[in-house]
Design a protein around this motif. Sequence first.
Motif, PDB file in Angstrom:
ATOM      1  N   UNK A   1       0.822  -1.207   0.000  1.00  0.00           N
ATOM      2  CA  UNK A   1       0.000   0.000   0.000  1.00  0.00           C
ATOM      3  C   UNK A   1       0.858   1.259   0.000  1.00  0.00           C
ATOM      4  N   UNK A   2       1.610   1.477   1.071  1.00  0.00           N
ATOM      5  CA  UNK A   2       2.380   2.717   1.167  1.00  0.00           C
ATOM      6  C   UNK A   2       3.885   2.492   1.215  1.00  0.00           C
ATOM      7  N   UNK A   3       4.346   1.282   0.931  1.00  0.00           N
ATOM      8  CA  UNK A   3       5.780   1.014   1.049  1.00  0.00           C
ATOM      9  C   UNK A   3       6.459   0.791  -0.302  1.00  0.00           C
ATOM     10  N   UNK A   4       5.761   1.094  -1.397  1.00  0.00           N
ATOM     11  CA  UNK A   4       6.345   1.008  -2.737  1.00  0.00           C
ATOM     12  C   UNK A   4       6.986  -0.343  -3.024  1.00  0.00           C
ATOM     13  N   UNK A   5       6.442  -1.397  -2.502  1.00  0.00           N
ATOM     14  CA  UNK A   5       6.995  -2.732  -2.729  1.00  0.00           C
ATOM     15  C   UNK A   5       6.534  -3.281  -4.074  1.00  0.00           C
ATOM     16  N   UNK A   6       7.373  -4.138  -4.674  1.00  0.00           N
ATOM     17  CA  UNK A   6       7.007  -4.826  -5.908  1.00  0.00           C
ATOM     18  C   UNK A   6       7.330  -6.305  -5.756  1.00  0.00           C
ATOM     19  N   UNK A   7       6.648  -7.125  -6.540  1.00  0.00           N
ATOM     20  CA  UNK A   7       6.925  -8.560  -6.563  1.00  0.00           C
ATOM     21  C   UNK A   7       7.006  -8.989  -8.017  1.00  0.00           C
ATOM     22  N   UNK A   8       7.944  -9.891  -8.307  1.00  0.00           N
ATOM     23  CA  UNK A   8       8.102 -10.391  -9.672  1.00  0.00           C
ATOM     24  C   UNK A   8       8.258 -11.903  -9.651  1.00  0.00           C
ATOM     25  N   UNK A   9       7.768 -12.536 -10.712  1.00  0.00           N
ATOM     26  CA  UNK A   9       7.983 -13.972 -10.893  1.00  0.00           C
ATOM     27  C   UNK A   9       9.241 -14.109 -11.747  1.00  0.00           C
ATOM     28  N   UNK A  10      10.310 -14.637 -11.152  1.00  0.00           N
ATOM     29  CA  UNK A  10      11.607 -14.662 -11.826  1.00  0.00           C
ATOM     30  C   UNK A  10      11.782 -15.858 -12.758  1.00  0.00           C
ATOM     31  N   UNK A  11      11.199 -16.997 -12.407  1.00  0.00           N
ATOM     32  CA  UNK A  11      11.351 -18.181 -13.255  1.00  0.00           C
ATOM     33  C   UNK A  11      10.291 -19.212 -12.890  1.00  0.00           C
ATOM     34  N   UNK A  12      10.031 -20.118 -13.830  1.00  0.00           N
ATOM     35  CA  UNK A  12       9.180 -21.275 -13.558  1.00  0.00           C
ATOM     36  C   UNK A  12       9.664 -22.416 -14.424  1.00  0.00           C
ATOM     37  N   UNK A  13       9.892 -23.574 -13.795  1.00  0.00           N
ATOM     38  CA  UNK A  13      10.339 -24.767 -14.499  1.00  0.00           C
ATOM     39  C   UNK A  13       9.476 -25.944 -14.066  1.00  0.00           C
ATOM     40  N   UNK A  14       9.210 -26.821 -15.032  1.00  0.00           N
ATOM     41  CA  UNK A  14       8.289 -27.930 -14.783  1.00  0.00           C
ATOM     42  C   UNK A  14       8.922 -29.239 -15.235  1.00  0.00           C
ATOM     43  N   UNK A  15       9.034 -30.184 -14.312  1.00  0.00           N
ATOM     44  CA  UNK A  15       9.477 -31.535 -14.628  1.00  0.00           C
ATOM     45  C   UNK A  15       8.227 -32.384 -14.847  1.00  0.00           C
ATOM     46  N   UNK A  16       7.908 -32.624 -16.128  1.00  0.00           N
ATOM     47  CA  UNK A  16       6.672 -33.342 -16.451  1.00  0.00           C
ATOM     48  C   UNK A  16       6.743 -34.804 -16.047  1.00  0.00           C
ATOM     49  N   UNK A  17       7.942 -35.375 -16.091  1.00  0.00           N
ATOM     50  CA  UNK A  17       8.080 -36.802 -15.739  1.00  0.00           C
ATOM     51  C   UNK A  17       7.843 -37.036 -14.252  1.00  0.00           C
ATOM     52  N   UNK A  18       8.398 -36.154 -13.419  1.00  0.00           N
ATOM     53  CA  UNK A  18       8.253 -36.308 -11.969  1.00  0.00           C
ATOM     54  C   UNK A  18       7.123 -35.456 -11.398  1.00  0.00           C
ATOM     55  N   UNK A  19       6.433 -34.739 -12.250  1.00  0.00           N
ATOM     56  CA  UNK A  19       5.201 -34.014 -11.900  1.00  0.00           C
ATOM     57  C   UNK A  19       5.398 -32.965 -10.795  1.00  0.00           C
ATOM     58  N   UNK A  20       6.378 -32.110 -10.970  1.00  0.00           N
ATOM     59  CA  UNK A  20       6.530 -31.003 -10.018  1.00  0.00           C
ATOM     60  C   UNK A  20       7.001 -29.746 -10.749  1.00  0.00           C
ATOM     61  N   UNK A  21       6.683 -28.605 -10.181  1.00  0.00           N
ATOM     62  CA  UNK A  21       7.058 -27.312 -10.752  1.00  0.00           C
ATOM     63  C   UNK A  21       7.700 -26.456  -9.676  1.00  0.00           C
ATOM     64  N   UNK A  22       8.747 -25.724 -10.055  1.00  0.00           N
ATOM     65  CA  UNK A  22       9.446 -24.819  -9.149  1.00  0.00           C
ATOM     66  C   UNK A  22       9.301 -23.396  -9.686  1.00  0.00           C
ATOM     67  N   UNK A  23       8.738 -22.512  -8.875  1.00  0.00           N
ATOM     68  CA  UNK A  23       8.513 -21.120  -9.284  1.00  0.00           C
ATOM     69  C   UNK A  23       9.231 -20.205  -8.292  1.00  0.00           C
TER      70      UNK A  23
END
Length: 333
Positions: A75-97
């Motif tokens: 609200x008043x602290x000028x903060x930002x958030x960004x999604x830096x990366x996303x990778x998905x292992x389809x064989x082992x069925x997991x994603x890291x974001x």
Amino acid sequence: MIDEIIQKFRSFRSKWQEFLKKHHEWYMDHARQRKLIIFGVLVTSMIGLLIGIRFVPSKSRFQDTPIRTGLSFGKNNNATISMDSRKYNANQKFMVIKFTVKSDGSHPIDPKYVSFKAVTLEGQDTKYQVLPLANSQYILLLSNLSKGYKAIQIKAINHQPSVDNSTMDTEAALDVTDSSSSSSSESTKNDPVTKDGVNFVINEDNKFIDNKLVKLSQKDYAVQSLTQSIKILNKRIDKQYANIESFQKQIVADKNAIQAAEKDRQYQVDQSDTDNQIASAKADIKFQESSIKQSRKLINTLNAQIDLYHKQIMDVESGKYKFKKPVSADSLR
């Protein structure tokens, strides 16, 4: 002459009729083969279409959130958030974001006030964990995520109370994120920013599939991030030492300039220019000395933060540092 023409015409017509008769007989004899070929082509096309639908991700109606783009997160602290990366292992069925939160430096965002909620477009028994790491970075780990999820929506929420930004104005000395990997941008009406958070959308796509991706434990992710943070801070320390060396060389140059000016001054009637040159050099010496003090102060601060990171690594490895438990992801409506 006319008889010859008539004879040739009759011969041509006879041969043509014989050709048509043979062609008709072949056509009738191979009718079943033709039908089988046509049927086989149709079946093959249908199978190919079904395989394409099964293995080629379909786009949802939601728009992808751009990577490494800062969105308003506070609200008043000028903060930002960004999604830096996303990778998905389809064989082992997991994603890291990976996410990064940045503030204006005077009011850092406390990790305890940051939360994430994840939902999938296609209902799956997916679990997710939020791993707060060093340097205001977070990892969202989704497990048991099968192909066909179509899209994932992640809502990041900042619960930190509002503060008055006018009370403080200092440098973000401990910002250890790589400035080239994240870019802030002002929120516009098209940004997925809501009253209580930011919505990130990841559409299913083969582009970020990495079946060599290794699923680490919470401890390993934390230690990996802290170790990287220490490396970044050490580089900043090296840069400050290089700056100090440059400042010291400039002081020597200023002192030499003052000595030369004072030596030449005795041969000048109008000494105003020389006096200005000496005054300017003395002022520059004070500035360089002040810069050296600031660099040394920053080095001490960075070294103190490195010590804390080492302590945090020990706490993580010993189990003293506690992580949040997995939470079930709901179906996106």
